[in-house]
Design a protein around this motif. Structure first.
Motif, mmCIF file in Angstrom:
data_model
loop_
_atom_site.group_PDB
_atom_site.id
_atom_site.type_symbol
_atom_site.label_atom_id
_atom_site.label_comp_id
_atom_site.label_asym_id
_atom_site.label_seq_id
_atom_site.Cartn_x
_atom_site.Cartn_y
_atom_site.Cartn_z
ATOM 1 N N PHE A 326 0.829 -1.220 0.000
ATOM 2 C CA PHE A 326 0.000 0.000 0.000
ATOM 3 C C PHE A 326 0.856 1.260 0.000
ATOM 4 N N LYS A 327 2.117 1.106 0.367
ATOM 5 C CA LYS A 327 3.066 2.220 0.255
ATOM 6 C C LYS A 327 4.468 1.625 0.261
ATOM 7 N N PRO A 328 5.476 2.400 -0.147
ATOM 8 C CA PRO A 328 6.827 1.845 -0.173
ATOM 9 C C PRO A 328 7.352 1.532 1.233
ATOM 10 N N ASN A 329 8.381 0.703 1.299
ATOM 11 C CA ASN A 329 9.035 0.311 2.556
ATOM 12 C C ASN A 329 8.119 -0.444 3.497
ATOM 13 N N SER A 330 7.123 -1.127 2.921
ATOM 14 C CA SER A 330 6.205 -1.912 3.724
ATOM 15 C C SER A 330 5.836 -3.168 2.946
ATOM 16 N N ASP A 331 5.544 -4.245 3.680
ATOM 17 C CA ASP A 331 5.044 -5.454 3.005
ATOM 18 C C ASP A 331 3.544 -5.575 3.202
ATOM 19 N N ASP A 332 2.931 -4.495 3.702
ATOM 20 C CA ASP A 332 1.512 -4.516 4.033
ATOM 21 C C ASP A 332 0.674 -4.317 2.767
ATOM 22 N N LEU A 360 5.598 -9.338 -2.232
ATOM 23 C CA LEU A 360 5.153 -10.381 -3.165
ATOM 24 C C LEU A 360 4.510 -11.573 -2.470
ATOM 25 N N ASP A 361 5.116 -12.048 -1.365
ATOM 26 C CA ASP A 361 4.566 -13.220 -0.673
ATOM 27 C C ASP A 361 3.155 -12.945 -0.175
ATOM 28 N N ASN A 362 2.977 -11.785 0.447
ATOM 29 C CA ASN A 362 1.648 -11.432 0.943
ATOM 30 C C ASN A 362 0.653 -11.300 -0.207
ATOM 31 N N ALA A 363 1.116 -10.703 -1.313
ATOM 32 C CA ALA A 363 0.220 -10.512 -2.469
ATOM 33 C C ALA A 363 -0.185 -11.861 -3.051
#
Ligand code: UGA
Length: 437
Positions: A326-332, A360-363
């Motif tokens: 949802f924004k850079p520097n995050s895997d959220d 990528l893994d979360n996506a």
């Protein structure tokens, strides 16, 4: 250190708070109901991506000051101050927040509280929640009024969580007694000079809702200007820059683009509207409905622009998507505008391949129906249209020539106004951005 601290809930907020407090010298016990997560945390393995947090977590574990457990009984016996940091997501099919994790935390902890202690809510909750929880706490705790509630909202940003925790702009303390204020002032003393606002429960709860509403409004304001700029053939980037020189307006959170997402801003403004409705103050917040709608329109506009560049239809069209978080520097990826756009284009017949440096893994887990590339170049190979949807530095630094060599056609939509349009245009790209000619 005079107090032993516990932290209930180990999401972005809870892990950061626990690790930073241990770093300040406190003995800290963290709790989560997810046993697997607790095992990982106890071995110093960070289950989320948050820059700079893993070394702080490791230091805490290695020093012996930081531990994690699944036992409320252990937490109650250990702590003098219990911080509650559980999630308050949006209810399914409703605007309101789901505070059941909060309720569960209090009702699980309270029966074990048999001595003087402070229970401190940090999660974002609908105004009025603290007062209700305070009642439950005194009712269920064997210590009675000796087990006291306080409200201390958290303002940290993902991606800057450690920095924001150790150097907060302000500390807000919603307290009912001098004792509660004294304890919390002492707990935060190692942070040094920080403005402290001491207030009642409802004001403390509202500060957080108001802050996130203001930020969301600022983003939607500039995105509304982007819509007008598009209609008037003006440039929202230059407009935003010119506005930013006015100190009263300021340039932060004035970046036009695909709008806000994440686990906080979207659900917080909706929960705020829902709560205001319950209080009979819904008129005061009807503007937040506009803020939400402007924000969601950016995603639709992005899809329209991409379709336009694809020649009017996504059928037979390959789309390379840069960004999933949802924004850079995050895997959220919670309520991620980037993934929302990717999924919609997929539904409309486009062959979408997504790349993100960290998410990528979360996506993949959330959207197995999409294709994923292992690098920016792989994601855009053979693409008829490239979309930049999360402004990772890695994407800002991309070489338009290198990318141009692998795409089918050099067409790009810069959804975050992050690229140097001149550089891309002079490399032969058809460059488009939201809110710019
Ligand atoms: C937000 C608030 O900034 C924190 O103060 C708050 O503590 C947190 O929510 C929370 O309630 O827990 P966060 O969700 O980590 O923090 O993310 P932000 O940095 O606020 O960004 C939110 C979204 O707005 C992102 O999707 C970002 O891309 C977007 N944004 C931000 C814009 O579209 N334009 C801008 O100019 C700034």
């Amino acid at each position: 250190m005079p107090y032993r601290l516990t932290v209930i809930g180990t999401g972005y907020l809870g892990i950061t708070h626990a690790a930073c407090m241990a770093d300040l010298g406190y003995d800290v016990l963290g709790l989560d109901i997810d046993a697997d997560k607790i095992r990982r945390l106890n071995s110093g393995d960070l289950p989320i991506h948050e820059p700079g947090l893993e070394p702080v977590l490791r230091r805490g574990i290695e020093s012996g000051r930081l531990r994690f457990t699944t036992s409320y009984e252990e937490v109650a016996a250990f702590g003098d101050v219990h911080f509650v940091c559980v999630g308050t997501p949006q209810k399914r099919g409703e605007y309101a927040a789901d505070v059941s994790y909060m309720d569960n935390a209090i009702t699980s902890l309270a029966p074990f509280l048999d001595r003087e202690c402070l229970v401190v809510g940090k999660s974002t909750v609908p105004v009025g929640t603290a007062e209700r929880l305070a009642g439950i706490l005194t009712q269920l705790a064997p210590a009675g009024v000796q087990a006291e509630l306080a409200w201390n909202p958290e303002f940290l940003r993902e991606g800057f969580a450690v920095q924001d925790t150790l150097n907060p702009d302000r500390i807000v303390l919603g307290v009912r007694t001098e004792r509660a204020e004294k304890v919390l002032r002492e707990v935060y003393e190692p942070l040094g000079e920080v403005p402290v606002v001491v207030t009642d429960f409802p004001t403390a709860e509202l500060v957080k809702s108001a802050a996130n509403s203001f930020l969301a409004t600022k983003i939607s304001f500039i995105n509304a200007m982007a819509e007008v700029c598009e209609a008037a053939h003006a440039d929202v980037q230059q407009l935003s820059l010119a506005l930013s020189y006015d100190d009263r307006i300021g340039g932060r959170f004035l970046n036009p683009g695909l709008g806000f997402g994440g686990g906080c801003l979207p659900k917080d403004i909706r929960a705020f509207m829902a709560r205001a409705g319950e209080l009979g103050a819904d008129q005061a917040l009807t503007f937040l409905r506009e803020v939400d709608m402007i924000n969601m329109r950016r995603r639709a506009r992005m899809v329209d622009l991409a379709r336009e560049l694809a020649g009017g239809s996504f059928h037979g069209c390959t789309v390379g998507v840069l960004g999933a978080a949802f924004k850079p520097n995050s895997d959220d990826i919670r309520d991620s505008p980037a993934l929302d756009v990717a999924v919609t284009i997929g539904h409309q017949g486009g062959q979408v391949t997504v790349y993100d440096p960290i998410a990528l893994d979360n996506a993949r887990k959330a959207h197995p129906e999409l294709k994923y590339g292992d690098s920016a170049v792989e994601a855009v190979r053979g693409a008829h249209v490239v979309l930049l949807l999360t402004e990772w530095q890695e994407f800002v630094d991309l070489d338009p020539e290198e990318l141009g060599a692998v795409v089918a056609t050099r067409r790009i939509v810069d959804g975050r106004n992050a690229l140097n349009s001149e550089a891309w245009r002079s490399a032969g790209w058809h460059y488009r951005a939201l809110g710019r000619p």
